[in-house]
Design a protein around this motif. Structure first.
Motif, PDB file in Angstrom:
ATOM      1  N   LEU A 190     -25.400  -7.718  24.492  1.00  5.17           N
ATOM      2  CA  LEU A 190     -24.823  -7.645  25.471  1.00  5.17           C
ATOM      3  C   LEU A 190     -25.660  -6.705  26.563  1.00  5.17           C
ATOM      4  CD1 LEU A 190     -21.094  -7.294  24.397  1.00  5.17           C
ATOM      5  CD2 LEU A 190     -22.378  -9.352  25.498  1.00  5.17           C
ATOM      6  N   LYS A 191     -25.667  -6.773  27.577  1.00  3.10           N
ATOM      7  CA  LYS A 191     -26.397  -6.026  28.739  1.00  3.10           C
ATOM      8  C   LYS A 191     -25.411  -4.570  28.952  1.00  3.10           C
ATOM      9  CE  LYS A 191     -28.753  -9.485  31.041  1.00  3.10           C
ATOM     10  NZ  LYS A 191     -29.099 -10.174  32.570  1.00  3.10           N
ATOM     11  N   ASN A 192     -26.040  -3.353  29.146  1.00  2.00           N
ATOM     12  CA  ASN A 192     -25.525  -2.394  29.488  1.00  2.00           C
ATOM     13  C   ASN A 192     -24.267  -2.400  30.432  1.00  2.00           C
ATOM     14  OD1 ASN A 192     -26.785  -1.059  27.681  1.00  2.00           O
ATOM     15  ND2 ASN A 192     -28.424  -0.040  29.284  1.00  2.00           N
ATOM     16  N   ASP A 193     -24.416  -3.067  31.392  1.00  3.19           N
ATOM     17  CA  ASP A 193     -23.241  -3.437  32.379  1.00  3.19           C
ATOM     18  C   ASP A 193     -22.034  -3.875  31.601  1.00  3.19           C
ATOM     19  OD1 ASP A 193     -24.773  -5.659  32.360  1.00  3.19           O
ATOM     20  OD2 ASP A 193     -24.008  -6.180  34.509  1.00  3.19           O
ATOM     21  N   VAL A 194     -22.228  -4.694  30.930  1.00  4.40           N
ATOM     22  CA  VAL A 194     -21.253  -5.554  30.218  1.00  4.40           C
ATOM     23  C   VAL A 194     -20.711  -4.820  29.184  1.00  4.40           C
ATOM     24  CG1 VAL A 194     -20.498  -7.761  28.985  1.00  4.40           C
ATOM     25  CG2 VAL A 194     -22.273  -7.898  30.476  1.00  4.40           C
ATOM     26  N   LYS A 195     -21.387  -3.854  28.707  1.00  3.69           N
ATOM     27  CA  LYS A 195     -20.836  -3.005  27.363  1.00  3.69           C
ATOM     28  C   LYS A 195     -19.981  -1.742  28.194  1.00  3.69           C
ATOM     29  CE  LYS A 195     -24.520  -3.412  24.133  1.00  3.69           C
ATOM     30  NZ  LYS A 195     -25.555  -2.710  23.372  1.00  3.69           N
ATOM     31  N   ALA A 196     -20.542  -1.366  29.392  1.00  7.84           N
ATOM     32  CA  ALA A 196     -19.872  -0.285  30.109  1.00  7.84           C
ATOM     33  C   ALA A 196     -18.574  -1.058  30.591  1.00  7.84           C
ATOM     34  CB  ALA A 196     -20.607   0.070  31.088  1.00  7.84           C
ATOM     35  N   PHE A 197     -18.424  -2.101  31.192  1.00  6.18           N
ATOM     36  CA  PHE A 197     -17.190  -2.720  31.454  1.00  6.18           C
ATOM     37  C   PHE A 197     -16.245  -2.823  30.247  1.00  6.18           C
ATOM     38  CE2 PHE A 197     -14.731  -6.672  31.879  1.00  6.18           C
ATOM     39  CZ  PHE A 197     -13.953  -6.564  33.137  1.00  6.18           C
ATOM     40  N   ILE A 198     -16.688  -3.259  29.058  1.00  6.80           N
ATOM     41  CA  ILE A 198     -15.787  -3.424  27.768  1.00  6.80           C
ATOM     42  C   ILE A 198     -15.337  -1.911  27.303  1.00  6.80           C
ATOM     43  CG2 ILE A 198     -16.054  -3.987  25.590  1.00  6.80           C
ATOM     44  CD1 ILE A 198     -17.799  -6.370  26.073  1.00  6.80           C
ATOM     45  N   VAL A 199     -15.990  -1.097  27.405  1.00  4.67           N
ATOM     46  CA  VAL A 199     -15.901   0.274  27.003  1.00  4.67           C
ATOM     47  C   VAL A 199     -14.740   0.663  27.853  1.00  4.67           C
ATOM     48  CG1 VAL A 199     -16.570   2.744  26.598  1.00  4.67           C
ATOM     49  CG2 VAL A 199     -18.001   0.779  25.572  1.00  4.67           C
ATOM     50  N   GLN A 200     -14.951   0.562  29.058  1.00  9.15           N
ATOM     51  CA  GLN A 200     -13.794   1.215  30.357  1.00  9.15           C
ATOM     52  C   GLN A 200     -12.516   0.537  30.083  1.00  9.15           C
ATOM     53  OE1 GLN A 200     -16.420   1.057  33.561  1.00  9.15           O
ATOM     54  NE2 GLN A 200     -16.779   3.162  33.635  1.00  9.15           N
ATOM     55  N   ALA A 201     -12.522  -0.832  29.698  1.00  2.00           N
ATOM     56  CA  ALA A 201     -11.497  -1.653  29.792  1.00  2.00           C
ATOM     57  C   ALA A 201     -10.411  -1.184  28.686  1.00  2.00           C
ATOM     58  CB  ALA A 201     -11.879  -3.227  29.670  1.00  2.00           C
ATOM     59  N   LEU A 202     -11.527  -1.023  27.374  1.00  3.72           N
ATOM     60  CA  LEU A 202     -10.679  -0.562  26.315  1.00  3.72           C
ATOM     61  C   LEU A 202     -10.018   1.007  26.360  1.00  3.72           C
ATOM     62  CD1 LEU A 202     -13.034  -1.996  23.630  1.00  3.72           C
ATOM     63  CD2 LEU A 202     -10.684  -2.900  23.912  1.00  3.72           C
ATOM     64  N   ALA A 203     -10.765   1.741  27.112  1.00  4.45           N
ATOM     65  CA  ALA A 203     -10.373   3.101  27.396  1.00  4.45           C
ATOM     66  C   ALA A 203      -8.979   3.153  28.223  1.00  4.45           C
ATOM     67  CB  ALA A 203     -11.233   3.775  28.032  1.00  4.45           C
ATOM     68  N   CYS A 204      -8.810   2.139  29.047  1.00  2.00           N
ATOM     69  CA  CYS A 204      -7.614   1.941  29.761  1.00  2.00           C
ATOM     70  C   CYS A 204      -6.529   1.143  29.051  1.00  2.00           C
ATOM     71  CB  CYS A 204      -7.902   1.157  31.020  1.00  2.00           C
ATOM     72  SG  CYS A 204      -9.016   2.222  32.079  1.00  2.00           S
ATOM     73  N   PHE A 205      -6.866   1.019  27.589  1.00  2.00           N
ATOM     74  CA  PHE A 205      -5.567   0.455  26.946  1.00  2.00           C
ATOM     75  C   PHE A 205      -5.537  -1.046  27.018  1.00  2.00           C
ATOM     76  CE2 PHE A 205      -4.211   4.807  27.382  1.00  2.00           C
ATOM     77  CZ  PHE A 205      -4.589   5.170  26.033  1.00  2.00           C
ATOM     78  N   ASP A 206      -6.352  -1.985  27.679  1.00  2.00           N
ATOM     79  CA  ASP A 206      -6.493  -3.209  27.660  1.00  2.00           C
ATOM     80  C   ASP A 206      -6.731  -3.807  26.009  1.00  2.00           C
ATOM     81  OD1 ASP A 206      -6.136  -3.308  30.370  1.00  2.00           O
ATOM     82  OD2 ASP A 206      -8.193  -3.998  30.855  1.00  2.00           O
ATOM     83  N   THR A 207      -6.179  -4.907  25.758  1.00  2.01           N
ATOM     84  CA  THR A 207      -6.178  -5.278  24.462  1.00  2.01           C
ATOM     85  C   THR A 207      -7.785  -6.111  24.383  1.00  2.01           C
ATOM     86  OG1 THR A 207      -5.563  -7.393  24.981  1.00  2.01           O
ATOM     87  CG2 THR A 207      -3.927  -5.993  24.136  1.00  2.01           C
ATOM     88  N   PRO A 208      -8.061  -6.187  23.148  1.00  2.00           N
ATOM     89  CA  PRO A 208      -9.420  -6.938  22.877  1.00  2.00           C
ATOM     90  C   PRO A 208      -9.440  -8.332  23.422  1.00  2.00           C
ATOM     91  CG  PRO A 208      -9.120  -5.684  21.205  1.00  2.00           C
ATOM     92  CD  PRO A 208      -7.719  -5.637  21.955  1.00  2.00           C
TER      93      PRO A 208
END
Length: 153
Positions: A4-22
């Protein structure tokens, strides 16, 4: 599983940090970036999960900073504050009672009781004499038939 590109990884990490489910994050990545990622792949970007134990330090830091900011901002949202919710429920209950909508008033009062944690509590005032507060240990009931004349009379 493609890298995954860095922007996609950042999106995933931030969404998970906001308690979104996988699962939700995986769906959002599909919508946002048109990339299919599995739930398991998303979970590898959550340092609080076993799958994310080896997450790079920069992503771990991003996760922790995002989560901290998210929690602080959540505290600033009025509806997240119990006092705000109780005031709103109070106004709604008054309005419902003025409209003679007793069913709605009762529901709102029940919701307010749940909000403060005293759900369905029946608190009785204590009398001055502590023995008055004890439950009866024995109750005697005399059944009298009013149709029969009293034999003792």
């Amino acid at each position: 599983m493609a890298a995954l590109k860095n922007d996609v990884k950042a999106f995933i990490v931030q969404a998970l940090a906001c308690f979104d489910t996988p699962t939700l994050v995986s769906q959002n990545v599909k919508q946002e970036f048109d990339i299919d990622v599995t739930r398991q792949q998303v979970e590898q970007h959550d340092p609080t999960k076993r799958a994310g134990a080896n997450l790079a330090a920069k992503w771990r830091t991003l996760f922790e900073d995002t989560r901290k900011r998210f929690r602080e901002e959540t505290a600033e949202i009025p509806i997240a504050n119990r006092a705000y919710r109780l005031r709103t429920l109070g106004r709604m209950a008054e309005k419902a009672e003025n409209m003679k909508n007793m069913a709605l008033t009762a529901q709102l009062l029940e919701q307010a009781a749940k909000e403060v944690g005293d759900v369905y509590v029946n608190r009785q005032t204590k009398n001055e004499n502590p023995h008055d507060n004890l439950p009866p240990t024995r109750v005697q009931v005399d059944v009298v038939d009013a149709r029969k004349p009293d034999a003792d009379a």
